[in-house]
Design a protein around this motif. Structure first.
Motif, mmCIF file in Angstrom:
data_model
loop_
_atom_site.group_PDB
_atom_site.id
_atom_site.type_symbol
_atom_site.label_atom_id
_atom_site.label_comp_id
_atom_site.label_asym_id
_atom_site.label_seq_id
_atom_site.Cartn_x
_atom_site.Cartn_y
_atom_site.Cartn_z
ATOM 1 N N UNK A 135 19.203 61.956 24.850
ATOM 2 C CA UNK A 135 19.238 60.267 25.188
ATOM 3 C C UNK A 135 17.792 60.042 25.220
ATOM 4 N N UNK A 136 17.010 60.737 26.168
ATOM 5 C CA UNK A 136 15.572 59.990 26.829
ATOM 6 C C UNK A 136 14.540 60.383 25.692
ATOM 7 N N UNK A 137 14.778 61.563 25.041
ATOM 8 C CA UNK A 137 13.666 62.016 24.056
ATOM 9 C C UNK A 137 12.280 62.247 24.685
ATOM 10 N N UNK A 138 12.145 62.961 25.770
ATOM 11 C CA UNK A 138 10.878 63.092 26.350
ATOM 12 C C UNK A 138 10.198 64.115 25.710
ATOM 13 N N UNK A 139 8.605 63.721 26.035
ATOM 14 C CA UNK A 139 7.789 64.788 25.570
ATOM 15 C C UNK A 139 7.383 65.978 26.260
ATOM 16 N N UNK A 140 7.918 66.016 27.434
ATOM 17 C CA UNK A 140 7.595 67.296 28.123
ATOM 18 C C UNK A 140 8.687 67.539 29.197
ATOM 19 N N UNK A 141 9.320 68.396 29.303
ATOM 20 C CA UNK A 141 10.322 68.946 30.207
ATOM 21 C C UNK A 141 9.659 69.958 31.125
ATOM 22 N N UNK A 142 9.666 69.494 32.532
ATOM 23 C CA UNK A 142 9.034 70.132 33.653
ATOM 24 C C UNK A 142 9.815 70.402 34.404
ATOM 25 N N UNK A 143 10.117 71.761 34.880
ATOM 26 C CA UNK A 143 11.005 72.369 35.738
ATOM 27 C C UNK A 143 10.395 72.787 36.941
ATOM 28 N N UNK A 144 10.785 72.402 38.163
ATOM 29 C CA UNK A 144 10.060 72.737 39.433
ATOM 30 C C UNK A 144 10.944 74.046 39.845
ATOM 31 N N UNK A 145 9.874 75.017 39.958
ATOM 32 C CA UNK A 145 10.401 76.353 40.373
ATOM 33 C C UNK A 145 11.107 76.783 39.269
ATOM 34 N N UNK A 146 10.859 78.230 39.267
ATOM 35 C CA UNK A 146 11.431 78.995 37.970
ATOM 36 C C UNK A 146 12.665 79.298 37.989
ATOM 37 N N UNK A 147 13.510 78.967 38.974
ATOM 38 C CA UNK A 147 15.097 78.782 39.088
ATOM 39 C C UNK A 147 15.629 77.527 38.296
ATOM 40 N N UNK A 148 15.007 76.721 38.059
ATOM 41 C CA UNK A 148 15.323 75.574 37.420
ATOM 42 C C UNK A 148 15.034 75.575 35.957
ATOM 43 N N UNK A 149 14.609 76.813 35.471
ATOM 44 C CA UNK A 149 14.246 76.779 34.017
ATOM 45 C C UNK A 149 15.073 77.029 33.007
ATOM 46 N N UNK A 150 16.477 76.988 33.324
ATOM 47 C CA UNK A 150 17.645 77.037 32.448
ATOM 48 C C UNK A 150 17.463 75.769 31.524
ATOM 49 N N UNK A 151 17.110 74.635 32.130
ATOM 50 C CA UNK A 151 17.037 73.387 31.350
ATOM 51 C C UNK A 151 16.042 73.397 30.057
#
Length: 417
Positions: A135-151
């Motif tokens: 929906x948002x079509x971001x340029x950057x996807x930033x995961x805080x901590x490696x445990x959120x990296x599934x996204x």
């Protein structure tokens, strides 16, 4: 799910030229009001993005029963354009749950790590974040901590610059803590497991130089950046200092609790022998977890003004013998121009930058002697305070800290649009 948005419905995002970068950040940490080190780190990064006029969508999924207060929502709305809060207690619908961890983790098969990730990034949450990305079509996807990296793994993230803000390396945490008899180290990843998670990113942020080197060894084919912790120089008035006042500020993690209790039990009596009128203020959540009957020690918890506590302190100490990442309470004390004393662990990520502008003690006697000398010598305090602020200005200004990250983001956006 709670949603706050400043965007008008139906506004087309990322259309046209010279658009501001759009960052979608995913975290389990509620960064406002900032108190613990990771909260301050994330909040400061959000402030930088706002200063650069980037568009920010913040997605928060707190752990356990933690709730996002109205204070948090009001405080964050100045720094983000969209805020999505997912209640960890919510029951997901069955269709989202059917995604399954094997589909979410195509890069490896490890039941233990899949279960660990389920606690932070369960399948239903990843599905909802994927819908947001679409929906948002971001340029950057930033995961805080490696445990959120599934996204970062979802097909909808194709074309995004994928970033992991590591904050700390869990594969190093267990070994470090066990040296000091600490067993409550939480997440336990092997080098290979952390490597597989880090490989999901295009760019990995290290909070200090030692961890930057470790990341380069783990994932040499990924770009790593040292993105530390930015601080503003504070000019407190010297006349506000309270003679003999020593200050500890900390959260309730086991490093702080053990270090503060040991300081009260073993180091503080030695200080009182040298400077009988000394007083100790313990501020923050750590004060709930330590105990003493010493009338010279005040366990204050949260205070109305942290700045006032810094202004009144003659010396600020970091009592933690062990820890990971960058020691934020050490660099905060230096930014305030305060004489500072810490254990060797406090200098991780700092000694690589140059001569340390504070005293590193080797044992409790050295620690007490250093504090006693500061309390007895205002001239020495002023000298160390000036060196401390010069050190912070050189290495922890916002442009120095975030400049390389912003350059990478803007380069990606330029090539994309």
């Amino acid at each position: 799910m709670f949603v706050f948005s400043k965007m008008e419905p139906g506004v087309l995002e990322n259309s046209g030229r010279n658009v501001a970068p759009h960052i979608l950040m995913v975290t389990h940490v509620i960064p406002y009001p900032p108190a613990a080190g990771n909260e301050i780190r994330i909040f400061n990064m959000l402030k930088w993005f706002r200063r650069k006029e980037y568009r920010v969508t913040l997605v928060v999924r707190p752990l356990g029963n933690e709730e996002v207060s109205n204070e948090s929502v009001i405080g964050l709305h100045k720094f983000v354009d969209d805020l999505y809060v997912f209640d960890a207690r919510a029951k997901p619908d069955s269709s989202a749950e059917m995604i399954g961890s094997r589909v979410l983790d195509p890069d490896f098969q490890n039941d233990r790590v899949a279960e660990l990730q389920n606690g932070f990034c369960p399948p239903w949450f990843v599905s909802d974040v994927a819908n947001l990305i679409q929906q948002k079509r971001p340029d950057v996807l930033l995961a805080e901590y490696v445990v959120m990296s599934r996204v970062l793994n979802v097909p909808e993230a194709t074309g995004c610059l994928k970033v992991i803000d590591s904050i700390e390396l869990f594969c190093r945490l267990k070994v470090t803590l066990e040296k000091f008899g600490l067993v409550n180290y939480g997440l336990d990843l092997s080098d290979e497991e952390e490597k597989l998670l880090l490989e999901r990113a295009d760019i990995i942020l290290a909070i200090q130089h030692l961890e930057y080197s470790e990341i380069q060894k783990l994932v040499p084919d990924r770009r790593a950046l040292v993105t530390g912790f930015d601080l503003d120089i504070r000019s407190g008035e010297e006349q506000h200092n309270v003679a003999g006042r020593v200050l500890i500020i900390g959260s309730e993690n086991e490093f702080n609790v053990r270090g503060t209790q040991d300081f009260i039990d073993y180091t503080w009596p030695l200080i009182l022998e040298q400077y009988p009128s000394a007083t100790l203020h313990v501020v923050g959540r750590v004060s709930r977890c330590v105990h003493t009957n010493d009338p010279s020690v005040s366990l204050l918890g949260f205070v109305d003004s942290l700045e006032s506590e810094y202004d009144q302190a003659s010396v600020v100490v970091n009592p933690c013998r062990v820890g990971t990442g960058l020691k934020i309470k050490t660099v905060e004390a230096l930014a305030c121009g305060k004489p500072h004393v810490g254990w060797p662990a406090s200098s991780d990520g700092l000694r690589e930058l140059g001569e340390l502008p504070y005293v590193v003690a080797g044992d409790a006697v050295d620690f007490a002697d250093a504090i006693g000398e500061f309390l007895s010598d205002p001239g020495k305090c002023r000298n160390y305070g000036a060196k401390a602020q010069k050190f912070i200005s050189s290495h922890f200004g916002a442009e120095v800290v975030y400049g390389p990250l912003s350059a990478a983001i803007e380069e990606h956006v330029s090539s994309r649009h």
